[in-house]
Design a protein around this motif. Structure first.
Motif, PDB file in Angstrom:
ATOM      1  N   ASN A  81      39.749 -20.354 -26.338  1.00 15.62           N
ATOM      2  CA  ASN A  81      39.848 -21.425 -27.338  1.00 15.62           C
ATOM      3  C   ASN A  81      41.270 -21.531 -27.883  1.00 15.62           C
ATOM      4  OD1 ASN A  81      37.135 -21.994 -27.044  1.00 15.62           O
ATOM      5  ND2 ASN A  81      36.503 -20.758 -28.795  1.00 15.62           N
ATOM      6  N   MET A  82      41.897 -20.382 -28.139  1.00 11.96           N
ATOM      7  CA  MET A  82      43.268 -20.391 -28.658  1.00 11.96           C
ATOM      8  C   MET A  82      44.255 -20.927 -27.622  1.00 11.96           C
ATOM      9  SD  MET A  82      43.609 -16.941 -30.891  1.00 11.96           S
ATOM     10  CE  MET A  82      42.725 -16.749 -32.430  1.00 11.96           C
ATOM     11  N   GLU A  83      44.044 -20.594 -26.357  1.00  9.48           N
ATOM     12  CA  GLU A  83      44.930 -21.109 -25.303  1.00  9.48           C
ATOM     13  C   GLU A  83      44.825 -22.629 -25.221  1.00  9.48           C
ATOM     14  OE1 GLU A  83      43.813 -18.960 -21.778  1.00  9.48           O
ATOM     15  OE2 GLU A  83      45.188 -17.312 -22.214  1.00  9.48           O
ATOM     16  N   THR A  84      43.598 -23.144 -25.332  1.00  9.67           N
ATOM     17  CA  THR A  84      43.391 -24.593 -25.303  1.00  9.67           C
ATOM     18  C   THR A  84      44.086 -25.246 -26.493  1.00  9.67           C
ATOM     19  OG1 THR A  84      41.264 -24.302 -24.205  1.00  9.67           O
ATOM     20  CG2 THR A  84      41.633 -26.404 -25.299  1.00  9.67           C
ATOM     21  N   LYS A  85      43.864 -24.675 -27.671  1.00 15.84           N
ATOM     22  CA  LYS A  85      44.481 -25.214 -28.893  1.00 15.84           C
ATOM     23  C   LYS A  85      46.002 -25.162 -28.794  1.00 15.84           C
ATOM     24  CE  LYS A  85      44.239 -26.559 -33.261  1.00 15.84           C
ATOM     25  NZ  LYS A  85      43.712 -27.881 -33.624  1.00 15.84           N
ATOM     26  N   MET A  86      46.525 -24.055 -28.249  1.00 14.94           N
ATOM     27  CA  MET A  86      47.971 -23.899 -28.112  1.00 14.94           C
ATOM     28  C   MET A  86      48.544 -24.965 -27.170  1.00 14.94           C
ATOM     29  SD  MET A  86      49.844 -20.336 -27.442  1.00 14.94           S
ATOM     30  CE  MET A  86      51.571 -20.111 -27.548  1.00 14.94           C
ATOM     31  N   ALA A  87      47.857 -25.236 -26.084  1.00  7.98           N
ATOM     32  CA  ALA A  87      48.321 -26.262 -25.141  1.00  7.98           C
ATOM     33  C   ALA A  87      48.341 -27.631 -25.826  1.00  7.98           C
ATOM     34  CB  ALA A  87      47.422 -26.288 -23.913  1.00  7.98           C
ATOM     35  N   GLU A  88      47.297 -27.907 -26.625  1.00 10.23           N
ATOM     36  CA  GLU A  88      47.251 -29.179 -27.354  1.00 10.23           C
ATOM     37  C   GLU A  88      48.417 -29.280 -28.336  1.00 10.23           C
ATOM     38  OE1 GLU A  88      43.423 -29.167 -29.230  1.00 10.23           O
ATOM     39  OE2 GLU A  88      42.343 -29.420 -27.340  1.00 10.23           O
ATOM     40  N   LEU A  89      48.665 -28.196 -29.072  1.00  7.17           N
ATOM     41  CA  LEU A  89      49.746 -28.200 -30.064  1.00  7.17           C
ATOM     42  C   LEU A  89      51.112 -28.309 -29.406  1.00  7.17           C
ATOM     43  CD1 LEU A  89      48.383 -25.564 -32.610  1.00  7.17           C
ATOM     44  CD2 LEU A  89      48.530 -28.045 -32.913  1.00  7.17           C
ATOM     45  N   GLU A  90      51.280 -27.640 -28.246  1.00  6.02           N
ATOM     46  CA  GLU A  90      52.561 -27.734 -27.533  1.00  6.02           C
ATOM     47  C   GLU A  90      52.812 -29.169 -27.077  1.00  6.02           C
ATOM     48  OE1 GLU A  90      52.111 -24.725 -24.525  1.00  6.02           O
ATOM     49  OE2 GLU A  90      53.036 -23.182 -25.779  1.00  6.02           O
ATOM     50  N   ALA A  91      51.759 -29.832 -26.605  1.00  5.30           N
ATOM     51  CA  ALA A  91      51.898 -31.230 -26.184  1.00  5.30           C
ATOM     52  C   ALA A  91      52.252 -32.112 -27.382  1.00  5.30           C
ATOM     53  CB  ALA A  91      50.603 -31.712 -25.534  1.00  5.30           C
ATOM     54  N   LYS A  92      51.615 -31.826 -28.517  1.00  6.22           N
ATOM     55  CA  LYS A  92      51.895 -32.604 -29.727  1.00  6.22           C
ATOM     56  C   LYS A  92      53.335 -32.391 -30.193  1.00  6.22           C
ATOM     57  CE  LYS A  92      49.612 -33.788 -34.060  1.00  6.22           C
ATOM     58  NZ  LYS A  92      48.438 -33.509 -34.901  1.00  6.22           N
ATOM     59  N   VAL A  93      53.812 -31.150 -30.160  1.00  8.36           N
ATOM     60  CA  VAL A  93      55.196 -30.842 -30.542  1.00  8.36           C
ATOM     61  C   VAL A  93      56.151 -31.590 -29.626  1.00  8.36           C
ATOM     62  CG1 VAL A  93      56.945 -29.009 -30.501  1.00  8.36           C
ATOM     63  CG2 VAL A  93      54.769 -28.619 -31.643  1.00  8.36           C
ATOM     64  N   ASN A  94      55.881 -31.571 -28.327  1.00 10.04           N
ATOM     65  CA  ASN A  94      56.726 -32.254 -27.347  1.00 10.04           C
ATOM     66  C   ASN A  94      56.802 -33.747 -27.658  1.00 10.04           C
ATOM     67  OD1 ASN A  94      58.305 -32.669 -25.122  1.00 10.04           O
ATOM     68  ND2 ASN A  94      56.639 -32.452 -23.637  1.00 10.04           N
ATOM     69  N   THR A  95      55.647 -34.354 -27.939  1.00 12.89           N
ATOM     70  CA  THR A  95      55.604 -35.784 -28.270  1.00 12.89           C
ATOM     71  C   THR A  95      56.390 -36.065 -29.546  1.00 12.89           C
ATOM     72  OG1 THR A  95      53.436 -35.991 -27.233  1.00 12.89           O
ATOM     73  CG2 THR A  95      54.047 -37.699 -28.810  1.00 12.89           C
ATOM     74  N   LEU A  96      56.177 -35.247 -30.573  1.00 16.48           N
ATOM     75  CA  LEU A  96      56.871 -35.455 -31.849  1.00 16.48           C
ATOM     76  C   LEU A  96      58.375 -35.245 -31.715  1.00 16.48           C
ATOM     77  CD1 LEU A  96      54.306 -33.800 -34.280  1.00 16.48           C
ATOM     78  CD2 LEU A  96      54.828 -36.244 -34.055  1.00 16.48           C
ATOM     79  N   GLU A  97      58.790 -34.285 -30.876  1.00 20.31           N
ATOM     80  CA  GLU A  97      60.226 -34.071 -30.667  1.00 20.31           C
ATOM     81  C   GLU A  97      60.862 -35.293 -29.997  1.00 20.31           C
ATOM     82  OE1 GLU A  97      60.341 -30.351 -28.513  1.00 20.31           O
ATOM     83  OE2 GLU A  97      60.691 -29.210 -30.360  1.00 20.31           O
ATOM     84  N   ARG A  98      60.183 -35.863 -29.008  1.00 21.62           N
ATOM     85  CA  ARG A  98      60.699 -37.073 -28.345  1.00 21.62           C
ATOM     86  C   ARG A  98      60.770 -38.240 -29.330  1.00 21.62           C
ATOM     87  NH1 ARG A  98      57.055 -35.849 -24.070  1.00 21.62           N
ATOM     88  NH2 ARG A  98      55.836 -37.644 -24.730  1.00 21.62           N
ATOM     89  N   GLU A  99      59.693 -38.388 -30.124  1.00 23.75           N
ATOM     90  CA  GLU A  99      59.663 -39.466 -31.119  1.00 23.75           C
ATOM     91  C   GLU A  99      60.790 -39.286 -32.145  1.00 23.75           C
ATOM     92  OE1 GLU A  99      56.650 -41.239 -34.543  1.00 23.75           O
ATOM     93  OE2 GLU A  99      55.857 -39.891 -33.008  1.00 23.75           O
ATOM     94  N   ASN A 100      60.974 -38.052 -32.589  1.00 28.84           N
ATOM     95  CA  ASN A 100      62.035 -37.742 -33.559  1.00 28.84           C
ATOM     96  C   ASN A 100      63.399 -38.097 -32.974  1.00 28.84           C
ATOM     97  OD1 ASN A 100      63.481 -36.758 -35.714  1.00 28.84           O
ATOM     98  ND2 ASN A 100      62.891 -34.612 -35.410  1.00 28.84           N
ATOM     99  N   PHE A 101      63.631 -37.721 -31.711  1.00 27.78           N
ATOM    100  CA  PHE A 101      64.902 -38.013 -31.057  1.00 27.78           C
ATOM    101  C   PHE A 101      65.143 -39.520 -30.994  1.00 27.78           C
ATOM    102  CE2 PHE A 101      67.298 -39.018 -27.186  1.00 27.78           C
ATOM    103  CZ  PHE A 101      68.467 -38.334 -27.446  1.00 27.78           C
TER     104      PHE A 101
END
Length: 127
Positions: A81-101
């Motif tokens: 469950n934590m690995e799944t959640k971590m993958a989701e959060l990593e994808a969200k961070v990646n999206t937010l970093e691109r949006e921020n840029f």
């Protein structure tokens, strides 16, 4: 606990054969009753207690193994469950970093266009 002294196992078996006749009427059927009464036929008190202790220890060890197995299963589920959640959060961070840029580029381009005195127009970043 040292080894029980007194009757040998063969002598204990001989006694078992003699006293077995009247025990057939009340044979325990539940596992805990069997565990309690399994060694009651052994005449030597020390040996009987040793055998009962060994049986209790065996049952306790089996229960501990089952508890450990259940605990490990729970931990493995939590890890998945934590690995799944971590993958989701990593994808969200990646999206937010691109949006921020991209938003920083928009702000940079907008401020460069308004303040020509800074001479920032020479360094425009392509969209």
């Amino acid at each position: 606990g040292g080894r029980a002294q007194g009757k040998s196992p063969a002598a204990a078996e001989a006694d078992e054969d003699d006293s077995d006749d009247d025990e057939d009427a009340s044979v325990p059927t539940k596992p805990h009753e069997i565990a309690k009464s399994k060694y009651n036929h052994v005449e030597d008190e020390k040996e009987r207690k040793r055998l009962k202790r060994l049986l209790r220890n065996r049952v306790s060890a089996q229960q501990a193994r089952e508890r450990k197995k259940a605990y490990m299963s729970t931990l493995e589920d939590e890890r998945r469950n934590m690995e799944t959640k971590m993958a989701e959060l990593e994808a969200k961070v990646n999206t937010l970093e691109r949006e921020n840029f991209m938003l920083r580029q928009v702000v940079k381009n907008a401020t460069q266009g308004k303040t020509g005195a800074k001479g920032g127009q020479d360094h425009e970043v392509p969209a």
